[in-house]
Write a protein that holds these residues in place. Structure first.
Motif, PDB file in Angstrom:
ATOM      1  N   CYS A   1       0.852  -1.186   0.000  1.00 24.54           N
ATOM      2  CA  CYS A   1       0.000   0.000   0.000  1.00 24.54           C
ATOM      3  C   CYS A   1       0.884   1.231   0.000  1.00 24.54           C
ATOM      4  CB  CYS A   1      -0.871   0.001   1.262  1.00 24.54           C
ATOM      5  SG  CYS A   1      -1.674   1.578   1.592  1.00 24.54           S
TER       6      CYS A   1
ATOM      7  N   MET B   1      -0.935   0.998   4.896  1.00 19.16           N
ATOM      8  CA  MET B   1      -2.115   0.686   5.721  1.00 19.16           C
ATOM      9  C   MET B   1      -2.112  -0.772   6.165  1.00 19.16           C
ATOM     10  SD  MET B   1      -5.047   2.674   3.630  1.00 19.16           S
ATOM     11  CE  MET B   1      -5.185   4.461   3.667  1.00 19.16           C
TER      12      MET B   1
ATOM     13  N   HIS C   1      -5.468  -5.307  -1.798  1.00 21.64           N
ATOM     14  CA  HIS C   1      -5.736  -4.144  -0.959  1.00 21.64           C
ATOM     15  C   HIS C   1      -6.436  -3.072  -1.781  1.00 21.64           C
ATOM     16  CE1 HIS C   1      -4.879  -1.035   2.034  1.00 21.64           C
ATOM     17  NE2 HIS C   1      -4.388  -0.290   1.070  1.00 21.64           N
TER      18      HIS C   1
ATOM     19  N   MET D   1      -8.278   0.914  -1.672  1.00 25.10           N
ATOM     20  CA  MET D   1      -8.522   2.166  -0.953  1.00 25.10           C
ATOM     21  C   MET D   1      -9.554   2.981  -1.719  1.00 25.10           C
ATOM     22  SD  MET D   1      -4.926   3.546   0.491  1.00 25.10           S
ATOM     23  CE  MET D   1      -4.001   3.628  -1.033  1.00 25.10           C
TER      24      MET D   1
HETATM   25 CU   LIG Z   1      -3.788   1.631   1.282  1.00 24.97          CU
END
Ligand SMILES: [Cu+2]
Length: 800
Positions: free
Chosen positions: A199, A203, A382, A384
């Motif tokens: 990330c 994160m 992942h 976001m």
């Molecule tokens: Cu992230």
């Protein structure tokens, strides 16, 4: 007969002075002519001290039993025991049970007991046992179920060790800093694996994948890390291990153990639980651990809701183990799912993190040593986006960002005791990380966020191959040394990129035209010497050269576009970051000292001081490309750049028994303090997020199954700040907490109150409250993040 065996020394979180010879206590006949005592120290075969070991003392004459645990120096004491003959049994996970029979206790004499454990098929915490002489800075301990329930994330479990501070980074993703160096500057080893943050905002750092309920053993090496546990790290090592498999003893049939824990924290409606069970025969075992936790936004001491601090996570871990004839095989498979997690100090939030992992360990014990092998694989998806709490301006915004990371690697470690004096440790390891970071187009936003996918990192690769050799030598009763040499060669590369549209083409083309492949052959070296002066003092001095090659974002985050560069950075500071393909590795030269003093019998008090100084050549800091103002706040666009830096400081820790008798129980006071100063040398300015002077004091009392304590944390104002990142000073504060618990049979209940006075305070390593700044329509003064207000905590555990 009334047993009056009392512990004189309760294990402390903070003390690490080693002792290899426990001297007989001289002339302590004051108490009673019919009383004596036994004290000793427990080592593993390599000479490393073994903490948290259960020691049971049985009177041969009366059959009465008493037990205790070794403290962090591997020591135990049974004071004021009746004279006579005793049997001592030492039980430690991963080692054969050691039984010392026919110990004679006479009045006023304390026979020195030196227990050396033999490796069983399963050996606990190889990362440390494997180093024949742990550094002075080593703190190692077993985690109990209360501490597991008490921690929001695995990083919080190590927060109280000397030399450690935590960077706030989402409720599940705090990042430990050791002596001012954190994140990828420290090595985080989870069950022998090294994994990466997949990330651009980190994160999902390595410890975020380990539910606290699963963390059984912790090792913190702040400062000088032996090369056998280092590599690709500057500040030190944090190793977290799950519970080692336990097999049935002869005649036991099936061995079963399990437990379930539930917890609740009032501030932020944080609750969850875990369940685990393990069933094993003599050669095969299978176990499961499940963990679930959820929380809403917390409120600070001023009654202000700190948005984007919500989170939820689920973990499932299945473990299979087999042992026989000196072999141990453990296969662990796990699934980790975080459906959402807010990041108040970032522009984006986590909207999904899913990781699957396989970890295979093979441990072979043979007559002249051990071979420890790990093979691991992790696949991380992942995502976001703008999370539920973030206000957006001037219109609703949507910006999906998807990262896919793959970690694969192995490690081999061979430990060979060459003689009674010398132990050789040699090993080889490989870690390969592949990363893709793509941001899909958002309909109707071209050319800013469309029509193409923004390719931030395309097939980024970081491959590290490490080899080391280390020799631990015990020259005589006073002098021990550890010397090690290590090579880590790091290769990084990344494929061609593209922006959302032609608007980004100039920078993409320039990046694609560069030679992006790098090879960094890095050399690490460690030398430690320890002097055990006498029964009351130990001194250690060490030097280390440690290297770290840049990570993929530091080298390959290519766009200088403001929006794109605002997505890069794991600092929680609201700034804009751009990579530099030509970045060089960091090289740290560290000098570390340690001194421990204690009363002669190590029963009533002990203090330890660890001063250190690190010079980091080519520290990856930043150069300012430009600044921008939104309303009352200024931000910088920064490019990663090598600049020399230095950090110096000292850790202090100590403990003392206040009382210890049958009517008052055991009372003790303990403390940890840290001070450090970090400076970038060319500009003589502060380094980012250096923890100010801080102190923790705890008073703890135990009596007949009841335990209670009072804690105080005092933090000085942070005035040494990084002007390049517009880091803000934070005021000093003092927090109080209380806790109490009771254990009876298979049930354990505990409660605690944190931030008792509901104090409002700003976190020195919390970064900024970006949510509040967004809510001001990007007009207000951005402020440091405030910490959690008063909170009541309760947990209940049942073992079955
Ligand atoms: Cu992230």
């Amino acid at each position: 007969m009334k047993a009056k065996w009392l512990l004189a020394l309760v294990s402390a979180v903070c003390l690490c002075g080693p002792v290899y010879v426990v001297h007989a206590q001289q002339g302590s006949t004051a108490d009673s002519a019919a009383m004596g005592s036994i004290a000793g120290v427990v080592h593993d075969p390599s000479g490393a001290l073994v903490a948290g070991t259960r020691v049971e003392l049985k009177s041969v004459t009366s059959g009465a039993k008493e037990s205790t645990q070794t403290d962090f120096q591997g020591r135990f004491v049974f004071a004021k025991i009746a004279t006579g003959r005793y049997q001592l049994t030492v039980t430690a996970g991963g080692f054969e049970v050691a039984v010392l029979t026919d110990l004679e206790v006479t009045a006023g004499k304390e026979p020195p007991v030196n227990v050396v454990l033999k490796v069983a098929a399963a050996k606990s915490s190889v990362e440390v046992n494997g180093s024949a002489l742990a550094s002075a800075a080593a703190t190692r301990y077993n985690v109990d179920s209360y501490e597991q329930a008490r921690s929001r994330n695995a990083a919080e479990l190590v927060a109280e060790a000397p030399g450690v501070s935590l960077r706030e980074n989402g409720q599940l993703a705090s990042i430990p800093f050791l002596h001012g160096l954190g994140d990828e500057r420290t090595k985080l080893v989870v069950d022998g694996m090294t994994v990466s943050s997949s990330c651009p905002n980190h994160m999902n750092p390595p410890l975020s994948y380990l539910a606290p309920a699963q963390a059984a053993e912790l090792t913190v090496l702040a400062g000088i890390t032996p090369v056998s546990v280092g590599g690709d790290s500057l500040g030190g090592t944090v190793a977290v291990d799950s519970r080692q498999p336990v097999f049935a003893r002869a005649g036991e049939g099936l061995h079963q153990e399990g437990g379930s824990t539930g917890f609740f924290r009032s501030n932020g409606q944080n609750y969850g639980g875990s369940i685990s069970d393990w069933v094993a025969g003599r050669h095969l075992g299978i176990g499961y651990t499940g963990n679930w936790a959820t929380n809403d936004d917390y409120t600070d001491g001023n009654g202000h809701k700190v948005t984007s601090t919500y989170a939820q996570s689920t973990d499932h871990i299945v473990t299979l183990a087999a042992q026989g004839a000196g072999n141990l095989v453990v296969l662990q498979g796990s699934l980790h799912h975080t459906p959402y997690e807010g990041f108040v100090n970032a522009q984006m939030d986590l909207v999904r993190n899913y990781a699957e992992r396989l970890n295979l360990r093979y441990l072979r014990s043979f007559e002249h040593g051990t071979l420890d092998t790990h093979v691991f694989w992790q696949n991380t998806w992942h995502s976001m986006n703008i999370g539920r709490d973030k206000s957006t301006f001037p219109m609703p915004m949507w910006m999906p960002m998807n990262t896919h990371g793959r970690d694969i690697g192995y490690s081999l470690k061979l430990e060979l005791p060459l003689s009674t004096q010398h132990t050789l440790l040699a090993g080889n390891e490989l870690h390969r990380f592949v990363l893709d970071d793509r941001w899909p187009a958002v309909a109707g936003t071209a050319p800013y966020m469309g029509p193409n996918t923004f390719v931030n990192i395309n097939d980024g690769r970081r491959l590290r191959l490490g080899s080391f050799a280390e020799m631990a030598s015990r020259w005589n009763a006073h002098w021990t040394t550890l010397a090690g040499l290590r090579n880590d060669t790091v290769w990084t590369n990344a494929g061609p990129v593209q922006g959302y549209s032609d608007m980004y083409a100039m920078h993409a083309d320039a990046f694609n035209g560069l030679n992006r492949a790098h090879t960094n052959p890095d050399i690490d070296a460690t030398f430690l010497v320890r002097y055990d002066a006498n029964a009351a003092g130990t001194y250690e001095f060490g030097y280390a050269r440690k290297t770290r090659a840049p990570n993929l974002y530091e080298r390959y985050a290519w766009s200088t576009n403001m929006m794109a560069s605002g997505m890069i950075g794991w600092f929680g500071d609201g700034n804009y970051y751009v990579g530099d393909v030509g970045l060089k590795p960091e090289i740290a030269h560290t000098l570390n000292g340690m001194a421990t003093w204690h009363d002669r019998a190590r029963k009533t008090w002990e203090i330890k001081v660890t001063p250190y100084e690190t010079h980091i050549q080519d520290y990856v800091d930043v150069d300012t490309l430009g600044t921008t103002m939104y309303g009352m706040s200024t931000f910088a666009q920064l490019q990663f750049a090598n600049h020399d830096a230095s950090i110096h400081g000292a850790d202090f820790s100590g403990n003392a028994a206040i009382w210890n008798n049958s009517s008052l129980g055991q009372g003790k006071i303990s403390g940890v303090a840290g001070w450090l100063h970090g400076e970038r040398l060319d500009t003589a300015t502060g380094l980012y997020q250096m923890m100010p002077l801080n102190l923790r004091l705890a008073f703890d009392e135990e009596l007949k199954g009841f335990g209670a304590g009072l804690g105080v944390q005092a933090v000085d104002r942070k005035s040494n700040v990084d002007p390049h990142r517009f880091e803000q000073a934070t005021p000093g504060y003092t927090l109080f907490d209380l806790h109490a618990g009771y254990r009876r049979g298979h049930l354990q209940a505990s409660a605690a109150a944190d931030n008792l006075l509901n104090r409002e305070y700003e976190l020195p390593l919390g970064g900024v409250n970006f949510d509040d700044f967004m809510a001001s329509m990007w007009m207000g003064q951005i402020m440091p993040l405030t910490g959690r207000g008063r909170s009541v905590f309760a947990t209940l555990r049942a073992e079955f």
